[in-house]
Design a protein around this motif. Structure first.
Motif, PDB file in Angstrom:
ATOM      1  N   GLU A   1      17.739 -59.010 -30.380  1.00  0.00           N
ATOM      2  CA  GLU A   1      16.961 -57.813 -30.096  1.00  0.00           C
ATOM      3  C   GLU A   1      17.262 -56.796 -31.186  1.00  0.00           C
TER       4      GLU A   1
ATOM      5  N   VAL B   1      15.953 -53.188 -33.741  1.00  0.00           N
ATOM      6  CA  VAL B   1      15.203 -51.954 -33.937  1.00  0.00           C
ATOM      7  C   VAL B   1      14.786 -51.935 -35.400  1.00  0.00           C
TER       8      VAL B   1
ATOM      9  N   LEU C   1      10.963 -51.670 -31.154  1.00  0.00           N
ATOM     10  CA  LEU C   1      12.021 -52.474 -30.558  1.00  0.00           C
ATOM     11  C   LEU C   1      11.411 -53.794 -30.149  1.00  0.00           C
TER      12      LEU C   1
END
Length: 106
Positions: free
Chosen positions: A60, A62, A68
């Motif tokens: 995951e 950014v 995101l």
């Protein structure tokens, strides 16, 4: 009559200490500049490169644009990020700013 004679002055005999002392502040300024600005920037670049090289499917992340998402595809210079159900975008690897802990996105 109105003009006096001009005589040459003897040259200073190799005063190297005054020359070195006049260059010392300049050298000191470059040393401080290196440790305050250049060295930390090189360290950040090295850490960012290591983070990008360690990206794996399912991470995951950014991005620099504030998106995101979860990494779904990995390429040489690009990655695919799944933003929502079925929405996937292709980004350059260098656009990743941060890798989030697992389970951050739900």
């Amino acid at each position: 009559m109105f003009i006096s004679n001009a005589y040459a002055q003897a040259a200073a005999g190799g005063d190297t200490t005054s020359t070195l002392m006049s260059l010392l502040p300049l050298v000191l300024m470059f040393v401080v500049l290196y440790f305050v600005m250049i060295r930390p920037q090189m360290k950040r670049q090295k850490e960012h490169k290591a983070m990008i090289d360690a990206l794996a499917k399912g991470d995951e992340v950014v991005t620099a644009g504030g998106l995101l998402g979860k990494v779904s595809k990995l390429g040489e210079s690009t990655i695919g990020i799944e933003l929502a159900d079925g929405v996937e975008v292709q980004l350059q690897r260098t656009a990743v700013v941060q890798v989030l802990p697992k389970g951050t996105l739900k």
